[in-house]
Design a protein around this motif. Structure first.
Motif, PDB file in Angstrom:
ATOM      1  N   VAL A 134       4.214   7.202   2.354  1.00 26.13           N
ATOM      2  CA  VAL A 134       4.384   6.152   3.339  1.00 26.13           C
ATOM      3  C   VAL A 134       3.871   4.857   2.728  1.00 26.13           C
ATOM      4  CG1 VAL A 134       2.171   6.666   4.458  1.00 26.13           C
ATOM      5  CG2 VAL A 134       3.945   5.420   5.712  1.00 26.13           C
ATOM      6  N   PHE A 135       4.574   3.767   3.004  1.00 24.11           N
ATOM      7  CA  PHE A 135       4.240   2.474   2.450  1.00 24.11           C
ATOM      8  C   PHE A 135       3.854   1.499   3.561  1.00 24.11           C
ATOM      9  CE2 PHE A 135       7.530   4.282  -0.313  1.00 24.11           C
ATOM     10  CZ  PHE A 135       6.882   4.260  -1.538  1.00 24.11           C
ATOM     11  N   LEU A 136       3.071   0.538   3.190  1.00 26.08           N
ATOM     12  CA  LEU A 136       2.834  -0.612   4.047  1.00 26.08           C
ATOM     13  C   LEU A 136       3.017  -1.860   3.193  1.00 26.08           C
ATOM     14  CD1 LEU A 136       2.021  -1.543   6.921  1.00 26.08           C
ATOM     15  CD2 LEU A 136      -0.317  -1.765   6.042  1.00 26.08           C
ATOM     16  N   GLN A 137       4.142  -2.520   3.394  1.00 25.84           N
ATOM     17  CA  GLN A 137       4.396  -3.776   2.722  1.00 25.84           C
ATOM     18  C   GLN A 137       3.764  -4.892   3.531  1.00 25.84           C
ATOM     19  OE1 GLN A 137       6.091  -4.461  -0.287  1.00 25.84           O
ATOM     20  NE2 GLN A 137       5.218  -6.496   0.071  1.00 25.84           N
ATOM     21  N   MET A 138       2.858  -5.611   2.927  1.00 32.94           N
ATOM     22  CA  MET A 138       2.116  -6.659   3.601  1.00 32.94           C
ATOM     23  C   MET A 138       2.461  -7.994   2.967  1.00 32.94           C
ATOM     24  SD  MET A 138      -1.605  -4.821   4.080  1.00 32.94           S
ATOM     25  CE  MET A 138      -1.904  -4.788   2.307  1.00 32.94           C
ATOM     26  N   ASN A 139       3.059  -8.853   3.752  1.00 36.82           N
ATOM     27  CA  ASN A 139       3.447 -10.176   3.299  1.00 36.82           C
ATOM     28  C   ASN A 139       2.691 -11.237   4.089  1.00 36.82           C
ATOM     29  OD1 ASN A 139       5.488  -9.113   1.525  1.00 36.82           O
ATOM     30  ND2 ASN A 139       6.836  -8.885   3.310  1.00 36.82           N
TER      31      ASN A 139
ATOM     32  N   CYS B 115      -4.787   5.473   5.634  1.00 35.38           N
ATOM     33  CA  CYS B 115      -3.578   6.207   5.975  1.00 35.38           C
ATOM     34  C   CYS B 115      -3.936   7.344   6.929  1.00 35.38           C
ATOM     35  CB  CYS B 115      -2.945   6.750   4.695  1.00 35.38           C
ATOM     36  SG  CYS B 115      -1.333   7.531   4.905  1.00 35.38           S
ATOM     37  N   HIS B 116      -3.059   7.596   7.885  1.00 33.81           N
ATOM     38  CA  HIS B 116      -3.304   8.607   8.901  1.00 33.81           C
ATOM     39  C   HIS B 116      -2.038   9.416   9.130  1.00 33.81           C
ATOM     40  CE1 HIS B 116      -3.349   9.984  13.169  1.00 33.81           C
ATOM     41  NE2 HIS B 116      -4.590  10.323  12.864  1.00 33.81           N
ATOM     42  N   ALA B 117      -2.217  10.718   9.243  1.00 33.80           N
ATOM     43  CA  ALA B 117      -1.106  11.618   9.518  1.00 33.80           C
ATOM     44  C   ALA B 117      -1.376  12.396  10.795  1.00 33.80           C
ATOM     45  CB  ALA B 117      -0.887  12.582   8.358  1.00 33.80           C
ATOM     46  N   PHE B 118      -0.368  12.505  11.640  1.00 32.79           N
ATOM     47  CA  PHE B 118      -0.461  13.247  12.893  1.00 32.79           C
ATOM     48  C   PHE B 118       0.721  14.192  12.978  1.00 32.79           C
ATOM     49  CE2 PHE B 118       0.799  13.755  17.334  1.00 32.79           C
ATOM     50  CZ  PHE B 118      -0.365  14.239  17.894  1.00 32.79           C
ATOM     51  N   HIS B 119       0.429  15.476  13.037  1.00 36.75           N
ATOM     52  CA  HIS B 119       1.475  16.481  13.150  1.00 36.75           C
ATOM     53  C   HIS B 119       1.911  16.551  14.605  1.00 36.75           C
ATOM     54  CE1 HIS B 119       3.606  20.299  12.881  1.00 36.75           C
ATOM     55  NE2 HIS B 119       3.473  20.258  11.560  1.00 36.75           N
TER      56      HIS B 119
ATOM     57  N   LEU C 128       0.831  -1.185   0.000  1.00 39.88           N
ATOM     58  CA  LEU C 128       0.000   0.000   0.000  1.00 39.88           C
ATOM     59  C   LEU C 128       0.874   1.246   0.000  1.00 39.88           C
ATOM     60  CD1 LEU C 128      -2.671  -0.972   2.691  1.00 39.88           C
ATOM     61  CD2 LEU C 128      -2.619  -1.538   0.243  1.00 39.88           C
ATOM     62  N   SER C 129       0.388   2.267  -0.662  1.00 39.66           N
ATOM     63  CA  SER C 129       1.079   3.540  -0.701  1.00 39.66           C
ATOM     64  C   SER C 129       0.132   4.643  -0.272  1.00 39.66           C
ATOM     65  CB  SER C 129       1.598   3.847  -2.107  1.00 39.66           C
ATOM     66  OG  SER C 129       2.503   2.860  -2.554  1.00 39.66           O
ATOM     67  N   CYS C 130       0.678   5.647   0.361  1.00 40.25           N
ATOM     68  CA  CYS C 130      -0.086   6.813   0.772  1.00 40.25           C
ATOM     69  C   CYS C 130       0.727   8.046   0.434  1.00 40.25           C
ATOM     70  CB  CYS C 130      -0.399   6.755   2.268  1.00 40.25           C
ATOM     71  SG  CYS C 130      -1.199   8.233   2.938  1.00 40.25           S
TER      72      CYS C 130
END
Length: 117
Positions: free
Chosen positions: A78-83, A95-99, A20-22
């Motif tokens: 940001v990536f999430l490599q899921m295996n 996807c979530h971003a927190f400053h 996944l990519s964000c």
């Protein structure tokens, strides 16, 4: 407004992999802790993985050893490599971003991940 756009979801068989990519539209990407959450039908949204601005990573126990979160601050992604995907990984992934300075938070629209048996 900061926008987060996820991609990479789809249908995969058990044991397969997805990435996944964000992509985050902001000039201050380095000030954000980035996370992936997921929500299955009838379930609460849960944290899957987080990578902070300094590179520290946290994973849900259920995905440790199978998933890897990473970020590229030169590309605002940001990536999430899921295996080794399992049927129970089926969910909408957000996807979530927190400053970390001003505590602003942003969510993506989600991408569906479906893992068949």
């Amino acid at each position: 407004q900061v926008q987060l756009v996820e991609s990479g979801g789809g249908l995969v068989q058990s044991g397969g992999s997805l990435r996944l990519s964000c992509v985050v539209s902001t000039s201050g990407f380095g000030f954000y802790h980035m996370s992936w959450y997921r929500q299955a039908p009838g379930k609460d949204r849960e944290l899957v993985a987080r990578v902070n601005s300094g590179g520290g990573k946290t994973y849900a126990e259920s995905v440790k050893g199978r998933f890897l979160i990473s970020r590229d601050n030169t590309k605002n992604v940001v990536f999430l490599q899921m295996n080794s995907l399992k049927h129970e990984d089926t969910a909408v992934y957000y996807c979530h971003a927190f400053h970390f300075m001003n505590s602003n938070t942003y969510w993506g629209q989600g991408t569906q991940v479906t893992v068949s048996s």
